[in-house]
Every structure is written in structure tokens, then in C-alpha cells.
Design an enzyme around this catalytic site. Structure first.
Site, PDB file in Angstrom:
ATOM      1  N   GLN A   1      49.094 -20.890  -6.347  1.00 38.21           N
ATOM      2  CA  GLN A   1      50.024 -20.043  -7.102  1.00 38.21           C
ATOM      3  C   GLN A   1      49.460 -19.320  -8.330  1.00 38.21           C
ATOM      4  O   GLN A   1      49.708 -18.128  -8.529  1.00 38.21           O
ATOM      5  CB  GLN A   1      51.241 -20.878  -7.557  1.00 38.21           C
ATOM      6  CG  GLN A   1      52.318 -20.024  -8.179  1.00 38.21           C
ATOM      7  CD  GLN A   1      53.508 -20.763  -8.742  1.00 38.21           C
ATOM      8  OE1 GLN A   1      54.249 -20.239  -9.527  1.00 38.21           O
ATOM      9  NE2 GLN A   1      53.732 -21.996  -8.338  1.00 38.21           N
ATOM     10  N   SER A   2      48.717 -20.056  -9.170  1.00 40.27           N
ATOM     11  CA  SER A   2      48.362 -19.467 -10.470  1.00 40.27           C
ATOM     12  C   SER A   2      47.568 -18.162 -10.317  1.00 40.27           C
ATOM     13  O   SER A   2      47.943 -17.131 -10.895  1.00 40.27           O
ATOM     14  CB  SER A   2      47.561 -20.463 -11.301  1.00 40.27           C
ATOM     15  OG  SER A   2      46.333 -20.744 -10.654  1.00 40.27           O
TER      16      SER A   2
ATOM     17  N   ASN B   1      40.635 -19.198  -8.744  1.00 40.27           N
ATOM     18  CA  ASN B   1      41.201 -20.412  -9.359  1.00 40.27           C
ATOM     19  C   ASN B   1      40.850 -21.630  -8.515  1.00 40.27           C
ATOM     20  O   ASN B   1      41.692 -22.464  -8.227  1.00 40.27           O
ATOM     21  CB  ASN B   1      42.716 -20.287  -9.575  1.00 40.27           C
ATOM     22  CG  ASN B   1      43.499 -20.235  -8.286  1.00 40.27           C
ATOM     23  OD1 ASN B   1      43.177 -19.459  -7.397  1.00 40.27           O
ATOM     24  ND2 ASN B   1      44.527 -21.060  -8.172  1.00 40.27           N
ATOM     25  N   PHE B   2      39.577 -21.703  -8.145  1.00 40.25           N
ATOM     26  CA  PHE B   2      39.108 -22.881  -7.426  1.00 40.25           C
ATOM     27  C   PHE B   2      39.002 -24.050  -8.393  1.00 40.25           C
ATOM     28  O   PHE B   2      39.015 -23.872  -9.617  1.00 40.25           O
ATOM     29  CB  PHE B   2      37.720 -22.623  -6.824  1.00 40.25           C
ATOM     30  CG  PHE B   2      37.730 -21.653  -5.680  1.00 40.25           C
ATOM     31  CD1 PHE B   2      38.547 -21.876  -4.573  1.00 40.25           C
ATOM     32  CD2 PHE B   2      36.919 -20.523  -5.700  1.00 40.25           C
ATOM     33  CE1 PHE B   2      38.545 -20.983  -3.518  1.00 40.25           C
ATOM     34  CE2 PHE B   2      36.923 -19.631  -4.652  1.00 40.25           C
ATOM     35  CZ  PHE B   2      37.742 -19.848  -3.558  1.00 40.25           C
TER      36      PHE B   2
ATOM     37  N   TYR C   1      47.513 -29.168 -10.952  1.00 35.60           N
ATOM     38  CA  TYR C   1      48.634 -28.430 -10.378  1.00 35.60           C
ATOM     39  C   TYR C   1      49.686 -28.212 -11.462  1.00 35.60           C
ATOM     40  O   TYR C   1      49.636 -28.828 -12.539  1.00 35.60           O
ATOM     41  CB  TYR C   1      49.244 -29.219  -9.213  1.00 35.60           C
ATOM     42  CG  TYR C   1      48.441 -29.118  -7.934  1.00 35.60           C
ATOM     43  CD1 TYR C   1      48.476 -27.964  -7.164  1.00 35.60           C
ATOM     44  CD2 TYR C   1      47.651 -30.169  -7.503  1.00 35.60           C
ATOM     45  CE1 TYR C   1      47.740 -27.869  -5.984  1.00 35.60           C
ATOM     46  CE2 TYR C   1      46.917 -30.074  -6.327  1.00 35.60           C
ATOM     47  CZ  TYR C   1      46.964 -28.923  -5.572  1.00 35.60           C
ATOM     48  OH  TYR C   1      46.230 -28.825  -4.410  1.00 35.60           O
ATOM     49  N   GLU C   2      50.632 -27.357 -11.133  1.00 36.90           N
ATOM     50  CA  GLU C   2      51.697 -26.950 -12.054  1.00 36.90           C
ATOM     51  C   GLU C   2      52.190 -28.049 -13.011  1.00 36.90           C
ATOM     52  O   GLU C   2      52.114 -27.938 -14.230  1.00 36.90           O
ATOM     53  CB  GLU C   2      52.880 -26.425 -11.219  1.00 36.90           C
ATOM     54  CG  GLU C   2      54.163 -26.184 -11.980  1.00 36.90           C
ATOM     55  CD  GLU C   2      54.076 -25.024 -12.938  1.00 36.90           C
ATOM     56  OE1 GLU C   2      53.542 -23.979 -12.558  1.00 36.90           O
ATOM     57  OE2 GLU C   2      54.551 -25.150 -14.086  1.00 36.90           O
TER      58      GLU C   2
ATOM     59  N   ASP D   1      51.596 -22.449 -13.590  1.00 45.88           N
ATOM     60  CA  ASP D   1      50.945 -21.588 -12.607  1.00 45.88           C
ATOM     61  C   ASP D   1      51.188 -20.103 -12.899  1.00 45.88           C
ATOM     62  O   ASP D   1      50.283 -19.360 -13.257  1.00 45.88           O
ATOM     63  CB  ASP D   1      51.472 -21.911 -11.204  1.00 45.88           C
ATOM     64  CG  ASP D   1      50.799 -23.148 -10.627  1.00 45.88           C
ATOM     65  OD1 ASP D   1      49.687 -23.484 -11.073  1.00 45.88           O
ATOM     66  OD2 ASP D   1      51.376 -23.776  -9.736  1.00 45.88           O
TER      67      ASP D   1
ATOM     68  N   GLY E   1      65.616 -21.873 -31.428  1.00 43.11           N
ATOM     69  CA  GLY E   1      65.505 -21.037 -32.618  1.00 43.11           C
ATOM     70  C   GLY E   1      66.459 -21.463 -33.715  1.00 43.11           C
ATOM     71  O   GLY E   1      66.973 -22.586 -33.718  1.00 43.11           O
ATOM     72  N   GLY E   2      66.711 -20.560 -34.634  1.00 41.03           N
ATOM     73  CA  GLY E   2      67.531 -20.881 -35.796  1.00 41.03           C
ATOM     74  C   GLY E   2      69.030 -20.732 -35.558  1.00 41.03           C
ATOM     75  O   GLY E   2      69.833 -21.004 -36.452  1.00 41.03           O
TER      76      GLY E   2
END
Ligand code: COA
Length: 479
Positions: free
Chosen positions: A68-69, A147-148, A189-190, A219, A298-299
């Protein structure tokens, strides 16, 4: 007054003429370098918007990515107009072609939704002839993306030194799980990245275990980061004429997306995090940023509230933000006009210790309306709310189809399917969203047209075993 002004004008004229002389003198000494108008850029195109080619037109990507990535990254570059040539192992291809298959014999949605708008060539990168073809591709392309697992590219003989020698202009872009350090050799992995990048420890409810998110921030998030790195390196190459390495570690990418939690980690040293609901509930903080449930990061405090139908529909909820400037409108809507002036509710600091009770009261109101009704009513008052949309609702949403964010494409073996188009909209570069290629669909075309192999050479390559699975005849490669 007028004479004074005149005198001043005469004086300044004299001054500027002296300055002009100085400029002339300087010019005489050394002629100024000729700078083309527009800082060396071509004249603005007069072509209609969207008809001046695509943003990355002319850029050739040697796509060695899988899962995926990496594929997310190269798919985005393809949407931007790059020619993405995906190299796959003969007979097998990207492992995701066969993972989570829903239609027998067809490439999975896992694969098709991450590899649109690309071309596929099969090459055995460990076969001598395969290596030769790859070297030609290296010479021909601008960017190699991979991305091996760590070391795999080197083991193929494609070290940076080898690539740089063949093509000094090539950018070599990699996704790895971790950057240099104790974990650099690990496969990732993810969810490993979500855990190592600080997302899981800060996601979920306080009284539950760490949680991974459905959004693939490890990913797809890292793929996005890598795409930015590649485009920046391409831009720098215009000046330097040389390529470079681009590395995105998934841990770093996740941390970048979870940076508000590192912010909170540092704030903890100075006292409790007052916008976290545990503050109002009197639960003491520990040493690290806690899980915050559905608290807003957030605020402006927010929470997920039930809407009409929640008993049967798991997505009948809305995210409701009690933004300070619209507090009075919220009070009127929910039937609590007295809260506008009550010192316990009138100001944001006064509300912080009471958030749980405030949201429970707002929920009494949201439960009387559907999430879309709440959205419509609140929008009229500028109150920021967001319906919890199911994937079914997103798939059917006409406005997402209209903008090309959700696109239907047709595939020869699976038929029509939905994919996510380019979420980045360029006004002069319409996205190029096409179906994913079959395994090795473009092998022949790339060998001939991109690499210039002759008819005879292609025939030799076909019988060499470099582009076909060992036990399959050459013809089967595009099956
Ligand atoms: N021809 C011949 N061999 C090929 C090939 C081709 N066209 N394409 C790949 N291979 C080989 C590689 O050379 C490697 O062989 P080697 O280990 O003997 O040198 C082998 O296939 C497997 O590659 P690898 O990357 O190790 O795959 P894997 O399935 O074992 O691991 C990951 C998968 C994702 C865990 C790993 O690739 C990884 O950690 N990648 C970096 C982080 C990442 O991107 N993770 C996100 C995944 S979505």
C-alpha cells in the site's frame, strides 16, 4: 509651502539622477547578467485552463512499489500526469493482486484501488536479462520508487551508487518502516507504524487499550509524504541537474500526523490538559499524553453525539464542536438560553470542567433530529458539526462523484468499481484517473516504445525467462 515642495522635488530629482549615473557607472564596469522576464520561466501559457498538459507530464516513474504505502505515492504521481511504469514479478505481481479477493479470477480491489493510471511490466529482477532491462529503465526514467524490506533493492543490484552511475539525474525514493537507528532493518506494516509513531497510544478511550485507526496513516500517509519529497527533489533537480535519495520512514510519517499529541506531551509538564474531558471528570493525568476518546484535538471542545435513529443505525451520530464564537447560538438551539449568561457556562474556561454534562445536554437535542437535519440546522448558525458518514453514504454521495474524488472505472475482468480519485485538485492539471493495469499488460509496449528494443530482441527476451514466470509460456504473462 509650494516653494518648499518644489525645492524638495528638485533636490530629489538631483539625487535620483546621481543614483542613475552611479547605476550607469556600475553597468559600464560589469554588464548585468541578462535575466529573462519571469525569472527564466516560459511566458504564461495562453491555452485554456486544463489544456496545457498535466502537472507531471513528461516525468517517468520506475515504480517498484508493492502493497500500500508505495503504490499510494505512485498512484498520486500518475494522477498528476506522470508515466508510472510498475515493475512486477512475473506470474505473481504485486502480492495484493490476490489479497482480499472479492471477484474470482479478478485483481482484488486492494490492488485496483491503489494502482490506477499506471502501466505494468513484468520483469524478474534477479534474472540477468531482467537486470539488463532494469538498467535500461533506470537510464530512461526520472524517479525510482520502492518500498521493499530494507536491503532488498541492494540485493537486486540496484544500489544508489549503481543507479547514480547509470543515471545521475535519477531520484531514488523509498518508504521504510523506520529511519536509521535500532529498528532500521525491521519489516513494517500499517499498524506497526501507527503503534510506533505515537498514534495508537493516543487513540481510543481512556479505559480501553490503545487503538489503531481505520485511516491508513502509516501506509497512505507515508505515501503522501513520499510524493511531496519526490516532487521537491524533481524541482531541485531543475537547478542542480542531479537526483538524490528521498526517504520516508513510516514511523516519522505517523508522528508528523500525530504531532498534536507530542505537543500535548510537552504541555503536560506545565499542568493538566484542560481541554481533555478527563480534566473535567477529575481524573488525574499520568506521565504521557493519554487517550482522549472523541475529544477534539484543538482548542474548541467537541464530542460525538447520538442522533435520531442511533438505536438501529451504527452511524447515526454527529461530531459537534462547541466553538466559542457560536456558543450563544448553541444555547438557543438546545433550549438553554440561560447558559449564555450563567457564569458556569458563559465562558470557555468555565465550560471546560463541565464538558461531559454540556455534551450530554446537547445530545438530548441532537437525538431528536437525524444527523443531516442537525447538520442543516447548525450550518445556518455557523456551528461546526460533521455527520458520521458511512462508507455506503460516501460511495453514493453525488457531490464526491461530481468533484472526481470518488470515480467509477471499468475493468476488463472485474467490471465497474469505485476508486478514490485525486484528492488534490489542480486548476490547470485535471486528474488522470484510469483503471489499474492487468499483470504485465504493458510489457511489450514498454520494451518496444520506451526502451527501444527491436522485434528480434523482444522475441529473445520473451524466451529468456526474464519477463515470464518460470513454468508459464510467454503468452500467459498478461493473463
Ligand atoms: N523480481 C524478482 N524478485 C522480486 C521482484 C521482482 N520483480 N520484486 C520483488 N522481489 C523480491 C525482492 O527482491 C525480495 O527478495 P529478497 O528478500 O530475497 O531480496 C522479495 O521479493 C520480497 O520483498 P520484501 O519487500 O521483503 O517483501 P515481503 O513481502 O517479505 O515484505 C513488507 C513486505 C511490506 C513487510 C516489506 O516490503 C517492508 O517492510 N517494506 C517497507 C515498509 C513498507 O512499505 N511497509 C508498508 C507495506 S503497505
Amino acid at each position: 509651502m509650494a516653494t518648499k515642495k518644489k525645492a524638495k522635488t528638485a533636490k530629489s530629482r538631483a539625487k535620483s539622477s546621481a543614483a542613475a549615473k552611479k547605476v550607469v557607472k556600475l553597468k559600464a564596469k560589469k554588464p548585468a547578467a541578462k535575466v529573462a522576464p519571469g525569472n527564466g520561466m516560459p511566458r504564461p501559457s495562453s491555452k485554456p485552463w486544463g489544456q496545457a498538459g498535466r502537472a507531471l507530464q513528461g516525468v517517468k516513474i520506475l515504480d517498484f512499489t508493492h502493497v500500500q504505502s508505495g503504490p499510494t505515492c505512485t498512484q498520486l504521481l500518475a494522477y498528476m500526469g506522470a508515466d508510472v511504469i510498475k515493475v512486477e514479478r512475473p506470474g505473481i505481481g504485486d502480492i495484493t493482486r490476490g489479497q482480499l479477493r472479492d471477484v474470482k479470477g479478478a485483481d482484488s480491489l486492494y490492488f485496483t484501488m491503489l494502482n490506477g493510471s499506471k502501466r505494468s511490466i513484468t520483469i524478474d529482477s534477479k534474472h540477468p536479462k531482467g537486470k539488463e532491462i532494469l538498467d535500461r529503465l533506470v537510464k530512461e526514467c526520472d524517479v525510482l520508487v520502492e518500498n521493499f524490506a530494507p536491503g532488498a533493492l541492494d540485493r537486486m543490484g540496484l544500489t544508489f551508487e549503481h543507479i547514480h552511475k547509470l543515471n545521475p539525474r535519477m531520484i531514488v525514493a523509498s518508504v521504510k518502516g523506520f529511519g536509521p537507528g535500532p529498528y532500521e532493518d525491521c519489516k513494517v506494516y500499517e499498524n506497526v507504524a501507527q503503534c510506533a509513531g505515537g498514534s495508537a497510544s493516543t487513540t481510543g478511550f481512556r479505559d480501553g487499550p490503545p487503538l489503531v485507526t481505520g485511516a491508513q496513516i502509516g501506509d497512505s500517509g507515508t505515501g503522501l509524504h513520499l510524493a511531496l519529497g519526490i516532487v521537491s527533489a524533481l524541482y531541485q533537480r531543475v537547478r542542480t541537474g542531479r537526483g538524490q535519495k528521498v526517504l520516508c520512514a513510516m514511523q516519522d510519517g505517523v508522528l508528523n500526523l500525530a504531532r498534536v499529541k507530542l505537543r500535548d506531551q510537552q504541555r503536560l509538564a506545565h499542568g493538566p490538559l484542560t481541554e481533555y474531558s478527563q480534566y473535567g471528570e477529575g481524573v488525574p493525568f499520568g506521565k504521557a499524553t493519554p487517550r482522549a476518546g472523541n475529544d477534539s484535538g484543538g482548542g474548541q471542545p467537541g464530542w460525538i453525539l447520538k442522533c435520531k435513529g442511533w438505536e438501529d443505525d451504527p452511524d447515526a451520530y454527529i461530531y459537534f464542536i462547541t466553538q466559542a464564537p457560536v456558543w450563544t447560538a448553541i444555547c438557543d438551539l438546545i433550549g438553554k438560553p440561560d447558559w449564555k449568561t450563567d457564569p458556569d457556562y458563559a465562558t470557555p474556561p468555565a465550560r471546560l470542567p463541565r464538558l461531559k454534562q454540556i455534551f450530554a445536554t446537547i445530545e438530548q437535542w441532537t437525538m431528536t433530529r437525524t444527523k443531516f437535519e442537525v447538520m442543516e440546522i447548525c450550518n445556518k448558525h455557523d456551528i461546526p458539526v460533521g455527520p458520521i458518514l458511512s462508507m455506503k453514504e460516501i460511495a453514493e454521495e453525488p457531490s464526491l462523484r461530481a468533484t472526481g474524488t470518488v470515480v467509477e472505472v471499468d475493468h476488463p475482468t472485474r467490471g465497474k468499481y469505485l476508486t478514490v480519485g485525486n484528492p488534490i485538485k489542480l486548476s490547470d492539471s485535471p486528474a488522470d484517473v484510469r483503471r489499474s493495469p492487468l499483470l504485465g499488460e504493458h510489457t511489450d509496449e514498454i520494451l518496444r516504445k520506451v526502451l527501444g528494443y527491436s522485434e528480434k530482441e523482444v522475441a529473445e527476451i520473451k524466451v529468456s525467462g526474464a519477463i515470464t514466470a518460470p513454468d508459464k509460456p510467454a503468452k500467459a504473462e498478461a493473463a
